[in-house]
Design an enzyme around this catalytic site. Structure first.
Site, PDB file in Angstrom:
ATOM      1  N   ASP A 280       0.607   3.343   4.515  1.00 15.74           N
ATOM      2  CA  ASP A 280      -0.367   4.129   3.772  1.00 15.74           C
ATOM      3  C   ASP A 280      -1.463   4.692   4.670  1.00 15.74           C
ATOM      4  OD1 ASP A 280      -1.380   1.603   4.259  1.00 15.74           O
ATOM      5  OD2 ASP A 280      -2.045   1.213   2.220  1.00 15.74           O
TER       6      ASP A 280
ATOM      7  N   LYS B 241      -7.720   7.180   9.699  1.00 16.98           N
ATOM      8  CA  LYS B 241      -9.187   7.175   9.749  1.00 16.98           C
ATOM      9  C   LYS B 241      -9.654   7.633  11.115  1.00 16.98           C
ATOM     10  CE  LYS B 241     -10.428   3.636   6.438  1.00 16.98           C
ATOM     11  NZ  LYS B 241     -11.057   2.337   6.192  1.00 16.98           N
TER      12      LYS B 241
ATOM     13  N   ASP C 233      -5.543  -0.264  -2.243  1.00 22.34           N
ATOM     14  CA  ASP C 233      -6.296  -1.164  -3.127  1.00 22.34           C
ATOM     15  C   ASP C 233      -7.590  -1.668  -2.498  1.00 22.34           C
ATOM     16  OD1 ASP C 233      -5.049  -2.869  -1.123  1.00 22.34           O
ATOM     17  OD2 ASP C 233      -5.714  -4.538  -2.383  1.00 22.34           O
TER      18      ASP C 233
ATOM     19  N   PHE D 239     -14.137   3.282   3.246  1.00 28.20           N
ATOM     20  CA  PHE D 239     -13.082   2.541   2.564  1.00 28.20           C
ATOM     21  C   PHE D 239     -12.557   3.363   1.386  1.00 28.20           C
ATOM     22  CE2 PHE D 239     -10.875  -0.724   0.224  1.00 28.20           C
ATOM     23  CZ  PHE D 239     -10.192  -1.339   1.267  1.00 28.20           C
ATOM     24  N   VAL D 240     -11.265   3.643   1.394  1.00 30.65           N
ATOM     25  CA  VAL D 240     -10.669   4.483   0.360  1.00 30.65           C
ATOM     26  C   VAL D 240      -9.678   3.685  -0.494  1.00 30.65           C
ATOM     27  CG1 VAL D 240     -10.948   6.644   1.623  1.00 30.65           C
ATOM     28  CG2 VAL D 240      -8.873   5.298   1.962  1.00 30.65           C
TER      29      VAL D 240
ATOM     30  N   ASP E  63      -5.737   2.527  10.377  1.00 32.68           N
ATOM     31  CA  ASP E  63      -7.171   2.276  10.536  1.00 32.68           C
ATOM     32  C   ASP E  63      -7.377   1.779  11.965  1.00 32.68           C
ATOM     33  OD1 ASP E  63      -9.780   1.380  10.289  1.00 32.68           O
ATOM     34  OD2 ASP E  63      -9.536   0.519   8.324  1.00 32.68           O
TER      35      ASP E  63
ATOM     36  N   GLY F 215       0.772  -1.236   0.000  1.00 27.18           N
ATOM     37  CA  GLY F 215       0.000   0.000   0.000  1.00 27.18           C
ATOM     38  C   GLY F 215       0.801   1.282   0.000  1.00 27.18           C
TER      39      GLY F 215
ATOM     40  N   ARG G  54      -4.946   0.553  -7.222  1.00 26.18           N
ATOM     41  CA  ARG G  54      -3.718   1.129  -6.657  1.00 26.18           C
ATOM     42  C   ARG G  54      -3.162   2.256  -7.533  1.00 26.18           C
ATOM     43  NH1 ARG G  54      -1.921  -1.992  -2.341  1.00 26.18           N
ATOM     44  NH2 ARG G  54      -2.193  -4.234  -2.518  1.00 26.18           N
TER      45      ARG G  54
HETATM   46  P1  XMP Z   1      -5.073  -1.401  10.392  1.00 31.33           P
HETATM   47  O1  XMP Z   1      -6.555  -1.667  10.640  1.00 31.33           O
HETATM   48  O2  XMP Z   1      -4.223  -2.557  10.827  1.00 31.33           O
HETATM   49  O3  XMP Z   1      -5.009  -1.316   8.823  1.00 31.33           O
HETATM   50  O4  XMP Z   1      -4.643  -0.068  10.944  1.00 31.33           O
HETATM   51  C1  XMP Z   1      -3.873  -0.950   8.185  1.00 31.33           C
HETATM   52  C2  XMP Z   1      -3.771  -1.606   6.831  1.00 31.33           C
HETATM   53  O5  XMP Z   1      -5.055  -1.988   6.308  1.00 31.33           O
HETATM   54  C3  XMP Z   1      -5.235  -1.528   5.002  1.00 31.33           C
HETATM   55  N1  XMP Z   1      -6.394  -0.591   4.997  1.00 31.33           N
HETATM   56  C4  XMP Z   1      -6.967  -0.073   3.926  1.00 31.33           C
HETATM   57  N2  XMP Z   1      -6.673  -0.235   2.636  1.00 31.33           N
HETATM   58  N3  XMP Z   1      -8.416   1.254   2.059  1.00 31.33           N
HETATM   59  C5  XMP Z   1      -7.415   0.425   1.706  1.00 31.33           C
HETATM   60  O6  XMP Z   1      -7.152   0.302   0.521  1.00 31.33           O
HETATM   61  C6  XMP Z   1      -8.778   1.466   3.341  1.00 31.33           C
HETATM   62  O7  XMP Z   1      -9.713   2.233   3.605  1.00 31.33           O
HETATM   63  C7  XMP Z   1      -8.000   0.761   4.317  1.00 31.33           C
HETATM   64  N4  XMP Z   1      -8.053   0.723   5.660  1.00 31.33           N
HETATM   65  C8  XMP Z   1      -7.032  -0.105   6.038  1.00 31.33           C
HETATM   66  C9  XMP Z   1      -3.931  -0.885   4.613  1.00 31.33           C
HETATM   67  O8  XMP Z   1      -3.171  -1.815   3.887  1.00 31.33           O
HETATM   68  C10 XMP Z   1      -3.206  -0.587   5.896  1.00 31.33           C
HETATM   69  O9  XMP Z   1      -1.817  -0.728   5.804  1.00 31.33           O
END
Ligand code: XMP
Length: 182
Positions: free
Chosen positions: A98, A130, A158, A151-152, A101, A43, A164
């Protein structure tokens, strides 16, 4: 591909001018320090390329391949796809991801570096954070943009390996999420 996007949050020009600011701050903070950037793939590959070219320091780069998401949901546990990590003993480590979340990914990476690396310091930098109802599992030291809990995709992010290469960051339509679900 563009028609699957509900709305654009940040155009490329906005992202790049924010990266100018972030790079300036990071370059000041790590001036005269031995810096290794650990970037989390896939990402962060575009974010890494654009940010690091703006930081005029003799830094080193390590890339980790990590997976935590399945579709639009975090799997709740992190898979590291490589066994060894670069030698960062006594160096200052900046983790690049990237998006923050739930924070579980960044927490797991920090824990592993703290346990195994011997780094002098460990900080983190994310392009997006987020805004969640509940507290994330960890915080980031440098944040590009705060975004709503949607979700972005794009600019490296991706959905099931699509989108991507979009040059901007946008919210994916619910209909596209259903159509490309696995
Ligand atoms: P966490 O929940 O562990 O998530 O903080 C981090 C990883 O999850 C992916 N991620 C996303 N990828 N759109 C995406 O394309 C989203 O809205 C999203 N939210 C989480 C991402 O790979 C990140 O490193």
């Amino acid at each position: 591909m563009q028609s699957d996007i509900d709305r654009i949050l940040y155009h490329e020009t906005t992202i790049l001018s924010r990266l100018d600011e972030m790079a300036h701050t990071i370059a000041k903070d790590y001036e005269d320090k031995e810096l290794t950037v650990v970037s989390i793939l896939n990402g962060s590959f575009i974010f890494m390329a654009d940010l690091l070219r703006r930081i005029p320091l003799p830094l080193q780069i390590d890339s980790w391949s990590v997976s935590s998401y399945h579709g639009t949901k975090s799997k709740g546990h992190i898979e590291f796809r490589q066994n060894s990590i670069a030698d960062v003993i006594g160096r200052h480590v900046l983790i690049l991801d990237d998006i923050l979340d739930s924070g579980l990914t960044l927490r797991a990476i920090k824990d592993r570096l703290e346990a195994e690396s011997g780094a002098a310091s460990i900080r983190s930098c994310v392009l997006l954070r987020k805004k969640l109802q509940c507290e994330a599992a960890t915080v980031a030291d440098y944040i590009g943009f705060e975004i709503p809990d949607e979700f972005v995709v794009g600019y490296g992010l991706d959905y099931n390996e699509r989108y991507r290469n979009l040059p901007y960051i946008g919210v994916l339509k619910e209909e596209a999420i259903r159509r490309h679900a696995r």
